[in-house]
Design a protein around this motif. Structure first.
Motif, short mmCIF file in Angstrom:
data_model
loop_
_atom_site.label_atom_id
_atom_site.label_comp_id
_atom_site.label_asym_id
_atom_site.label_seq_id
_atom_site.Cartn_x
_atom_site.Cartn_y
_atom_site.Cartn_z
N PRO A 127 0.81 -1.24 0.00
CA PRO A 127 0.00 0.00 0.00
C PRO A 127 0.84 1.28 0.00
O PRO A 127 0.47 2.28 -0.61
CB PRO A 127 -0.83 -0.14 1.28
CG PRO A 127 -0.99 -1.61 1.45
CD PRO A 127 0.32 -2.19 1.01
N TRP A 128 1.99 1.25 0.71
CA TRP A 128 2.87 2.40 0.69
C TRP A 128 3.49 2.60 -0.71
O TRP A 128 3.71 3.73 -1.14
CB TRP A 128 3.98 2.24 1.73
CG TRP A 128 3.49 2.49 3.13
CD1 TRP A 128 2.22 2.78 3.51
CD2 TRP A 128 4.28 2.47 4.33
NE1 TRP A 128 2.15 2.94 4.88
CE2 TRP A 128 3.41 2.75 5.40
CE3 TRP A 128 5.62 2.23 4.58
CZ2 TRP A 128 3.84 2.81 6.71
CZ3 TRP A 128 6.05 2.28 5.89
CH2 TRP A 128 5.17 2.58 6.94
N VAL A 129 3.79 1.50 -1.38
CA VAL A 129 4.35 1.60 -2.72
C VAL A 129 3.36 2.25 -3.67
O VAL A 129 3.70 3.15 -4.44
CB VAL A 129 4.76 0.21 -3.24
CG1 VAL A 129 5.26 0.29 -4.68
CG2 VAL A 129 5.84 -0.41 -2.34
N TRP A 130 2.09 1.80 -3.62
CA TRP A 130 1.08 2.37 -4.52
C TRP A 130 0.79 3.83 -4.17
O TRP A 130 0.40 4.61 -5.05
CB TRP A 130 -0.22 1.56 -4.44
CG TRP A 130 -0.04 0.07 -4.57
CD1 TRP A 130 -0.67 -0.89 -3.85
CD2 TRP A 130 0.81 -0.63 -5.49
NE1 TRP A 130 -0.26 -2.15 -4.22
CE2 TRP A 130 0.65 -2.02 -5.24
CE3 TRP A 130 1.71 -0.24 -6.48
CZ2 TRP A 130 1.35 -2.98 -5.95
CZ3 TRP A 130 2.40 -1.21 -7.19
CH2 TRP A 130 2.21 -2.55 -6.92
N ASP A 131 0.99 4.19 -2.89
CA ASP A 131 0.72 5.57 -2.47
C ASP A 131 1.92 6.50 -2.66
O ASP A 131 1.83 7.69 -2.39
CB ASP A 131 0.32 5.57 -0.98
CG ASP A 131 -0.24 6.91 -0.53
OD1 ASP A 131 -1.13 7.44 -1.23
OD2 ASP A 131 0.22 7.44 0.49
#
Length: 269
Positions: A47-51
């Protein structure tokens, strides 16, 4: 007709035979397996990567426009960074040249000196500059001295290894000619070895000085002096506009260093 077709098929050139193709596919499969295993094992929080694009945009908006209010302090720290790189490079030369001499197979006095020299070079290259900086900060405390020693200990392996290889590649005929006339070891080094490795020496030292300038910019993150001290303080206090100014200053410094090293290479070589 069938026999002609079979004969033509046998004569078609193939880059890899079936055995080589099987080996290539096997290597690709093993590589893909290792990559998948590594990605799964490091436990990435996706989720941090996509954000990340949103976070980059948010951080960029907070960093703009750069704040020049501490420009004088930043310039002073940049000069200190250059001094760290320059002094470390000069000290490295004093240590790396004797080590490269004993680490080269054609100039080392004996086998023990050869392995001692190579042990020093490997030990220097095996430890990252930041790790050296952490060690010297613990020994000498925060400051420029720790940064100089960290850069120096890291650079010894780089310059020593490349200079050792340059010594091993010299033309042996001038050396043998001087030895045949009864010249001393010092004269053989001064007049038969040194002239052949001087171009490589200047190229290696200039390159390492350029690398040291880049590495010196981050030493302050662990308390070893230079611009990194202000950078770390600005990050800790969320002064993102000051961070932007520091990053621009670092880029300008690296570009100036690149121009200077390019000029030195043209003059020295």
């Amino acid at each position: 007709m069938v026999e002609d077709t079979d004969l033509l098929a046998d004569r078609i050139w193939r880059r890899h035979n079936p055995r080589e193709q099987l080996i290539r596919y096997g290597v690709m499969l093993v590589t893909l397996t290792l990559v998948v295993w590594a990605v799964r094992d490091i436990d990435i929080f996706w989720p941090w990567v996509w954000d990340a694009p949103n976070q980059i945009s948010s951080l960029g908006s907070r960093m703009w426009p750069p704040d020049p209010s501490r420009l004088g302090e930043i310039v002073s720290a940049m000069i200190e960074t250059v001094h760290i790189a320059t002094l470390a490079t000069l000290l490295t030369i004093l240590i790396a040249l004797p080590v490269s001499y004993i680490a080269a197979q054609n100039t080392t006095p004996n086998r023990a000196c050869l392995w001692l020299g190579r042990l020093i070079l490997v030990s220097s290259r095996s430890v990252n500059t930041i790790i050296w900086a952490l060690l010297f900060v613990a020994i000498f405390g925060p400051g420029v001295l720790a940064g100089i020693l960290a850069i120096m200990f890291r650079s010894v392996g780089f310059i020593g290894k490349l200079m050792g290889e340059a010594i091993e590649e010299i033309d042996r005929r001038p050396v043998e000619a001087m030895e045949a006339t009864g010249a001393s070891k010092a004269k053989v080094i001064a007049y038969a070895v040194v002239p052949q490795v001087m171009p490589a020496f200047f190229a290696i030292v200039i390159l390492r000085w350029d690398i040291n300038i880049r590495e010196s910019t981050v030493l302050g993150l662990v308390g070893a002096g230079g611009i990194g001290v202000i950078l770390q303080g600005s990050i800790d206090t969320f002064a993102w506009q000051t961070v932007a100014t520091i990053l621009i200053a670092i880029i300008v410094l690296v570009l100036i260093g690149e121009a200077i090293t390019g000029l030195l290479r043209r003059r020295a070589l």
